[in-house]
Scaffold this active site. Structure first.
Site, PDB file in Angstrom:
ATOM      1  N   ASN A 185      21.520   7.423  17.998  1.00 26.25           N
ATOM      2  CA  ASN A 185      20.245   6.847  17.592  1.00 26.25           C
ATOM      3  C   ASN A 185      19.814   7.597  16.334  1.00 26.25           C
ATOM      4  OD1 ASN A 185      17.469   6.287  17.271  1.00 26.25           O
ATOM      5  ND2 ASN A 185      17.261   5.782  19.448  1.00 26.25           N
ATOM      6  N   ALA A 192      17.527   7.264  14.004  1.00 24.40           N
ATOM      7  CA  ALA A 192      16.125   7.597  13.767  1.00 24.40           C
ATOM      8  C   ALA A 192      15.684   8.765  14.634  1.00 24.40           C
ATOM      9  CB  ALA A 192      15.240   6.382  14.036  1.00 24.40           C
ATOM     10  N   HIS A 237      18.673  12.641  29.348  1.00 25.99           N
ATOM     11  CA  HIS A 237      17.222  12.516  29.398  1.00 25.99           C
ATOM     12  C   HIS A 237      16.768  11.157  29.917  1.00 25.99           C
ATOM     13  CE1 HIS A 237      18.079  10.554  25.561  1.00 25.99           C
ATOM     14  NE2 HIS A 237      16.850  10.104  25.510  1.00 25.99           N
ATOM     15  N   GLU A 277      22.626  -0.180  30.246  1.00 26.10           N
ATOM     16  CA  GLU A 277      21.397   0.116  29.515  1.00 26.10           C
ATOM     17  C   GLU A 277      20.447  -1.068  29.464  1.00 26.10           C
ATOM     18  OE1 GLU A 277      21.291   3.023  26.699  1.00 26.10           O
ATOM     19  OE2 GLU A 277      22.641   4.167  27.984  1.00 26.10           O
ATOM     20  N   HIS A 318      22.411  -0.044  20.678  1.00 25.39           N
ATOM     21  CA  HIS A 318      22.267  -1.177  21.587  1.00 25.39           C
ATOM     22  C   HIS A 318      22.474  -2.463  20.802  1.00 25.39           C
ATOM     23  CE1 HIS A 318      19.490   1.632  24.016  1.00 25.39           C
ATOM     24  NE2 HIS A 318      20.623   1.518  24.675  1.00 25.39           N
ATOM     25  N   ASN A 339      11.205   7.492  16.692  1.00 30.92           N
ATOM     26  CA  ASN A 339      11.981   8.008  17.814  1.00 30.92           C
ATOM     27  C   ASN A 339      13.116   7.067  18.195  1.00 30.92           C
ATOM     28  OD1 ASN A 339      12.282  10.330  19.273  1.00 30.92           O
ATOM     29  ND2 ASN A 339      10.672   9.909  20.750  1.00 30.92           N
ATOM     30  N   CYS A 392      12.521  -3.063  21.443  1.00 31.41           N
ATOM     31  CA  CYS A 392      12.796  -1.981  22.394  1.00 31.41           C
ATOM     32  C   CYS A 392      11.635  -1.777  23.363  1.00 31.41           C
ATOM     33  CB  CYS A 392      13.054  -0.671  21.649  1.00 31.41           C
ATOM     34  SG  CYS A 392      14.677  -0.557  20.880  1.00 31.41           S
TER      35      CYS A 392
END
Length: 417
Positions: A24, A26, A127, A161, A229, A340, A346
């Protein structure tokens, strides 16, 4: 009575930039910066208000208990004694990205006529791997009506996911459709998070007709470019597929199969010669909400970053000036989420259902959003810097903020979930 409802994840009071998600771009680029949880949550509420103003139905999913003390217990430690990295993983507010909450198959697609939801296991990233119990409890409360079937996650090691790797195409939301499950194989240095085996298990659980399911590989180039994704490079709504030219490993075969199953499909493809994968990923062009408005037109709900990218915005202006199916652009500011690693799409989970069958506490109007805003303004931390995540005062404030929200909304069943 069936309609599409967008359930947005409210950004939680522990929102911070710990850079926990390899691939990811960002999230890793902004690791270590100061986050603004209050502003982030208010941005999310403003997006929900904008959806309501467009005539869309809107629901909400609520922050999970953070830090996750139960998860830390399973690792034989407590928050105060854990390493900074474990603290960050236990404190993560990543459940705000509701597109990863579950995969949803509406009742018209399933053999038993129920709307099925399978909670994502998110096992690839530590996480996120402990989100599912809290998400499962919340979905079983919101969708307790017998017209729904809410399933526990696919077991590890098969990574799932959720809706971020799932698209549904149909002539209308309330009619049977084609369900597209996009999985990854490899992508340079980054992990492929969706496994084909997990997608196939979800399709079987949801009792879908195999003749109207497609399992499509995401391109290695897309994953390597930061499309962690599928919804970073493609989005679908009713009969329209909006995708980047390099989104899929074998796009010609996919398009041919899709046209065979749904002859009415309209494919709007953005050529790589006009918008590079790098521009698509950085602007979150495809992480937009593609929605049907009450007048039948389709709109793209885009982040500000899409307007700020010259190549992306020029192509979009040409698209809507044409005679294609997407006729309107709506721009929203979700910069805290974008920083983030998550854009407008999302932040939401799409559910096609009869609103009367959903626990009304999870549906919102402007008055209920006003109530949420008052709680946010009173309780959400204004800032969280990386160096303070061990501060007991911050942890206490985060936990009190979530409890205040649940009490205000009358959803006290979730306080310990």
């Amino acid at each position: 009575m069936l309609t599409e409802i967008n359930f947005d994840g409210l950004i939680g009071p522990s929102h911070n930039y710990a850079g926990l998600s390899p691939g990811n771009l960002a999230a890793t680029r902004n690791a270590g910066k100061i986050a603004a949880p209050r502003r982030a949550a208010l941005e999310g509420v403003a997006k929900m208000r904008a959806n309501l103003a467009l005539g869309l139905r809107q629901g909400i999913l609520l922050p999970l208990a953070r830090p996750d003390h139960g998860w830390l217990d399973s690792l034989a430690t407590r928050y105060a004694e854990a390493s900074p990295h474990l603290q960050a993983q236990a404190l993560s507010a990543s459940a705000m990205w509701a597109a990863n909450a579950a995969t949803v198959s509406p009742a018209p697609d399933s053999a038993d006529g129920r709307c099925h939801l399978t909670v994502a296991n998110l096992v690839t990233m530590p996480h996120r791997s402990h989100e599912w119990p809290g998400t499962l409890a919340q979905l079983r409360l919101a969708f307790a009506d017998p017209g729904f079937a809410v399933h526990a996650p696919v077991p590890a090691p098969f990574g799932d996911e959720g809706a971020a790797n799932h698209m549904r195409l149909c002539t209308a939301h309330g009619r049977p459709g084609v369900e597209v499950f996009v999985y990854g194989v490899s992508g340079g240095p980054f992990p492929a998070r969706q496994h084909r085996e997990a997608s196939m298990a979800v399709a079987r659980r949801h009792r879908l007709d195999p003749a109207y399911c497609l399992f499509v590989a995401q391109s290695e180039a897309a994953i390597a470019a930061g499309a962690f994704h599928n919804d970073v490079v493609a989005v679908a709504n009713e009969r329209v597929l909006f995708a980047h030219e390099q989104a899929f490993a074998d796009r010609e075969a996919f398009y041919a199969d899709l046209r065979g199953m749904l002859p009415e499909v309209e494919i709007v493809e953005v050529p790589a010669s006009r918008v590079s994968l790098a521009d698509a990923v950085s602007s979150y062009l495809f992480n937009a909400q593609l929605v049907s408005l009450p007048d039948g037109a389709m709109a793209l709900i885009l982040p500000e970053e899409a307007r700020e990218n010259a190549a992306v915005w020029t192509w979009l202006q040409e698209m809507i000036a044409g005679n294609g199916p997407i006729r309107r652009l709506e721009v929203v500011d979700v910069r805290q989420s974008m920083a983030n690693g998550g854009g407008p799409a999302c932040l939401r989970l799409r559910v096609v259902a009869d609103p009367a069958t959903i626990d009304p506490r999870f549906l919102v109007d402007d008055a209920r959003l006003d109530l949420i805003v008052r709680v946010i303004e009173q309780h959400w931390p204004e800032e969280i810097a990386p160096g303070v995540i061990a501060d007991p005062a911050l942890i206490g404030a985060v936990e009190r903020a979530r409890r205040a929200l649940l009490e205000a909304l009358g959803i006290v069943e979730l306080i310990n979930s």
